[in-house]
Design a protein around this motif. Sequence first.
Motif, mmCIF file in Angstrom:
data_model
loop_
_atom_site.group_PDB
_atom_site.id
_atom_site.type_symbol
_atom_site.label_atom_id
_atom_site.label_comp_id
_atom_site.label_asym_id
_atom_site.label_seq_id
_atom_site.Cartn_x
_atom_site.Cartn_y
_atom_site.Cartn_z
ATOM 1 N N ASP A 190 0.841 -1.196 0.000
ATOM 2 C CA ASP A 190 0.000 0.000 0.000
ATOM 3 C C ASP A 190 0.881 1.252 0.000
ATOM 4 N N ARG A 191 0.802 2.044 -1.080
ATOM 5 C CA ARG A 191 1.645 3.249 -1.179
ATOM 6 C C ARG A 191 1.276 4.273 -0.122
ATOM 7 N N ALA A 192 -0.013 4.390 0.199
ATOM 8 C CA ALA A 192 -0.422 5.366 1.213
ATOM 9 C C ALA A 192 0.214 5.039 2.559
ATOM 10 N N ILE A 193 0.259 3.768 2.890
ATOM 11 C CA ILE A 193 0.897 3.358 4.140
ATOM 12 C C ILE A 193 2.389 3.656 4.094
ATOM 13 N N ARG A 194 3.033 3.354 2.956
ATOM 14 C CA ARG A 194 4.473 3.587 2.841
ATOM 15 C C ARG A 194 4.801 5.075 2.981
ATOM 16 N N VAL A 195 4.056 5.927 2.300
ATOM 17 C CA VAL A 195 4.316 7.369 2.388
ATOM 18 C C VAL A 195 4.098 7.859 3.811
ATOM 19 N N PHE A 196 3.059 7.361 4.460
ATOM 20 C CA PHE A 196 2.801 7.783 5.841
ATOM 21 C C PHE A 196 3.938 7.343 6.764
ATOM 22 N N LEU A 197 4.415 6.128 6.575
ATOM 23 C CA LEU A 197 5.523 5.659 7.399
ATOM 24 C C LEU A 197 6.768 6.509 7.190
ATOM 25 N N LEU A 198 7.043 6.867 5.938
ATOM 26 C CA LEU A 198 8.223 7.682 5.658
ATOM 27 C C LEU A 198 8.066 9.086 6.224
ATOM 28 N N ASP A 199 6.859 9.643 6.146
ATOM 29 C CA ASP A 199 6.634 10.979 6.695
ATOM 30 C C ASP A 199 6.800 11.003 8.207
ATOM 31 N N ASN A 200 6.380 9.945 8.874
ATOM 32 C CA ASN A 200 6.397 9.907 10.337
ATOM 33 C C ASN A 200 7.584 9.132 10.897
ATOM 34 N N LEU A 201 8.534 8.845 10.036
ATOM 35 C CA LEU A 201 9.719 8.128 10.498
ATOM 36 C C LEU A 201 10.475 8.877 11.601
ATOM 37 N N PRO A 202 10.533 10.217 11.589
ATOM 38 C CA PRO A 202 11.207 10.898 12.706
ATOM 39 C C PRO A 202 10.579 10.614 14.068
ATOM 40 N N LYS A 203 9.274 10.350 14.106
ATOM 41 C CA LYS A 203 8.617 10.044 15.382
ATOM 42 C C LYS A 203 8.927 8.629 15.860
ATOM 43 N N MET A 204 9.316 7.768 14.941
ATOM 44 C CA MET A 204 9.488 6.357 15.290
ATOM 45 C C MET A 204 10.938 5.936 15.424
ATOM 46 N N ILE A 205 11.852 6.654 14.788
ATOM 47 C CA ILE A 205 13.213 6.156 14.651
ATOM 48 C C ILE A 205 13.913 5.999 15.995
ATOM 49 N N ASP A 206 13.616 6.864 16.972
ATOM 50 C CA ASP A 206 14.292 6.762 18.270
ATOM 51 C C ASP A 206 13.871 5.516 19.034
ATOM 52 N N HIS A 207 12.717 4.968 18.713
ATOM 53 C CA HIS A 207 12.229 3.779 19.416
ATOM 54 C C HIS A 207 12.601 2.486 18.694
ATOM 55 N N LEU A 208 13.169 2.601 17.493
ATOM 56 C CA LEU A 208 13.498 1.408 16.709
ATOM 57 C C LEU A 208 14.967 1.046 16.898
ATOM 58 N N PRO A 209 15.264 -0.160 17.323
ATOM 59 C CA PRO A 209 16.674 -0.562 17.483
ATOM 60 C C PRO A 209 17.394 -0.578 16.140
ATOM 61 N N GLY A 210 18.709 -0.336 16.184
ATOM 62 C CA GLY A 210 19.496 -0.332 14.951
ATOM 63 C C GLY A 210 19.457 -1.662 14.225
ATOM 64 N N LYS A 211 19.395 -2.748 14.978
ATOM 65 C CA LYS A 211 19.344 -4.068 14.350
ATOM 66 C C LYS A 211 18.059 -4.243 13.547
ATOM 67 N N ILE A 212 16.962 -3.723 14.057
ATOM 68 C CA ILE A 212 15.682 -3.820 13.343
ATOM 69 C C ILE A 212 15.711 -2.946 12.093
ATOM 70 N N VAL A 213 16.273 -1.746 12.216
ATOM 71 C CA VAL A 213 16.300 -0.824 11.075
ATOM 72 C C VAL A 213 17.151 -1.386 9.943
ATOM 73 N N SER A 214 18.355 -1.829 10.264
ATOM 74 C CA SER A 214 19.259 -2.305 9.218
ATOM 75 C C SER A 214 18.880 -3.676 8.692
ATOM 76 N N GLY A 215 18.327 -4.522 9.547
ATOM 77 C CA GLY A 215 18.042 -5.874 9.133
ATOM 78 C C GLY A 215 16.669 -6.105 8.541
ATOM 79 N N SER A 216 15.655 -5.345 9.013
ATOM 80 C CA SER A 216 14.280 -5.602 8.586
ATOM 81 C C SER A 216 13.657 -4.445 7.816
ATOM 82 N N ILE A 217 13.921 -3.220 8.253
ATOM 83 C CA ILE A 217 13.242 -2.071 7.647
ATOM 84 C C ILE A 217 13.968 -1.585 6.394
ATOM 85 N N PHE A 218 15.292 -1.464 6.436
ATOM 86 C CA PHE A 218 16.030 -0.910 5.298
ATOM 87 C C PHE A 218 15.856 -1.726 4.018
#
Length: 796
Positions: free
Chosen positions: A364-392
């Motif tokens: 869903d593109r709408a979900i993807r755009v929303f996630l990218l727009d609100n990534l600053p609110k979420m990034i501090d709570h996401l571990p680096g291992k999750i970001v590099s291994g699953s999200i990136f």
Amino acid sequence: MEFLKSAVASAISKGPAFGFTLGDRVDLSDSIWTLHNGTKKDDGSKCSVFAFDINANKSRLPLAKNALRKWRTLRHPGVVRVLDTLETDTNIYVATERVVPLGWHVKRNALNTETIKWGLYTISSTMKFVNEDASSIHGNLRVSSIYTTESGEWKLAGFEVLSSLKEEDPAIFTYGGLLPDSSRYAAPEIGRGGWDGLKNQAVHVTDSWNMGTLIYEIFNGYATQDQLSQIKSIPAPIAAPYRRLTQANPKLRLPISHFLEQGKRAGSFFDTPLIRCCEFIENMGVKDEREREEFLQNLEETKDQFPEEFFKAKVLPELLKSVEYGGGGPKVFSVVLMIADKLSEDEWESTITPCIVRLFSSPDRAIRVFLLDNLPKMIDHLPGKIVSGSIFPQLVTGFSDVAPIVREQTVKSILIVINKLSDRQINGDLLKYLAKTQNDEQPGIRTNTTICLGKIAKNLGQHTRAKVLAAAFTRSLRDPFVHARNAALMALAATADVFDETDCATKCLPAICPTLIDKEKIIRTQAQKTFDVYMARIKTLTANMPDTALPPPNSADANGVAGGAAAPRMGTPQTDASWAGWAISSFTKTLSSVTGEMQTQPQPPSSGVSTPTQENGSNTLGLPSTASSSRPGSSRSASTTSNLHRQAVSSSSPNSTIRSKSGNLQIDDDDDDADYDAWGAMGDETPAEKPKFGSTGGGGGGFGKTSAANEDDMINSLLNKPKSALPKGLGKKTAGTTTTATAKSTAAANRARIGKKPVIAGRAVAPPKKKEPPPPAADVDADAAWGNDNWDADWK
């Protein structure tokens, strides 16, 4: 306390297997149960354990057994959920969801009116089910029988005397008096006729009375039955139905189901945002989009009225389900993030993080755009291992999306996640994708890519940083989009410290200079600023550089070698006045040291006798033979005859003399114009215009030994050379040009005189005639002196 824990653990160990561990005890008054915080052995999840000590409370054992039996069979959202039970000879255990006694909040006066209304609404709904659907009497409705969950919901327990009127021997009639403090909460008819008097009453009578005492105790704190007639702190909307619940006459007493219906009317005491929200959440899956949007809007407006526990444990799980499976979309997820701000790090990791990872894999593109727009609110709570291994790995798919908005937001999101990526991902996959977006068809995406590269410069590898940035920024400087060029200039200025002096001078400054005359003023202005930055950078880098890289003159070793290198034959200039002297000397040395260069064309002796030829194939004048002039790699073979012809013309001047010393030809020429014309002619010639004077079987067009049979053809070819084949500037422009017919008519005369011509490399050449003076300047064109008249006259 420790002794009690050990005793309980010992009792559990002796009995059947129980999959829960007892923890701290939670004090509980007015109950036959002791409440403990517990954990599930399998996964460590939280729970609560109700424990009954048979040896200490043998008289109340029937109450515990009745509660255990009813708890197992009663299933309703308003009832405390049972996980497991265990009954031994000494103890009875009931493991439930994690709960806290409502009495804790009542004693601390920690409940606001809206929360109390919501709780009373939940208990009323559960009691309606017990009285009407189950045709049962609870008989123990009080504060000590109600518990609050982690979501803040009120749930019902205390089923010690829960009885169905359809049973042969209801427990309430026999054991009702065994309840703790039973006389205090008993209805007036029970006090007059005992518990058996309930047999002739409606099923709701005793529970309606207890509902009234519950309302009074929550708002005012319970004292005696005589005080129940005083409203005190009970809200006015609830006061009228409260009086009907506490009627002394059982026949006039309001059923709990009617109390619930009155409260649910529009504008009544149960018509509150919190209760509406709870009702909507439970049925969100069947709501349409319009109703969902209206609910979310109301939720954002009234979020401060709701308890935090309600949002965390009740609303949040339902919203997450709606986003992932119910088509809730970005609007629902915005409320999720609003609630998530109140979560702890452990709650974030267990609740929100798994959902975010799953959403990044959603198409869903709408979900993807929303996630990218609100990534600053979420990034501090996401571990680096999750970001590099699953999200990136899912995020980079947006670089290739067909929707420009997805590509642009993906580029912007890199600045947010860059600090949680590995070096391999940054210098490998990421740079590969950014190289694509820098060539994107959308100018805004190209511009943002340049800005992104400038801001992540410090994160790039030391070995690739300067190379990648120089290539990327200089490419953007040629972008037709004005803001892309401006972004490149600003990025160059911001990252000037990553380039060394060589890159600054050879890569960056040459790319910046053309923008100094850009058609857009904004580019020119920024280009000047960036230019100044790099000039200052170069000055700083070169401030401590040595004056020269040459070794000092006094550092030569015994063999005359300085620094292990051969000493130069030329001396280094010592004064500014002689700075060009070494260049002239070096040029002279080069001419004298190189072999195979064309030498000056000799003039025939005045007697007209041919010069003899040496046996080794070269003439006595030192000219190269056919073998030397035709060897491969000779770069001057095509231009040799042209130079020879010009020199032959120049030698016919009266001011020129020929002197021969030791077999070497020397020419003294006092005409300075001849040398000037030769430099100009060399500069004008092009490879396509150089004349060819025959071939000797692979030679470069120089003079060589040829048979007498083709002398006429060669002479005619020289005389009849097309205009286009002559060197530049030698084409005839005047009317006096010799035609092809004239050239053919003179061929016989030339052959007749061939015996009187000097021999060059084994072939006779006609001696040059005296150069005819040029016509008056008024009658001749400016280039007529380089025309075919002079060329033909020299060969006649």
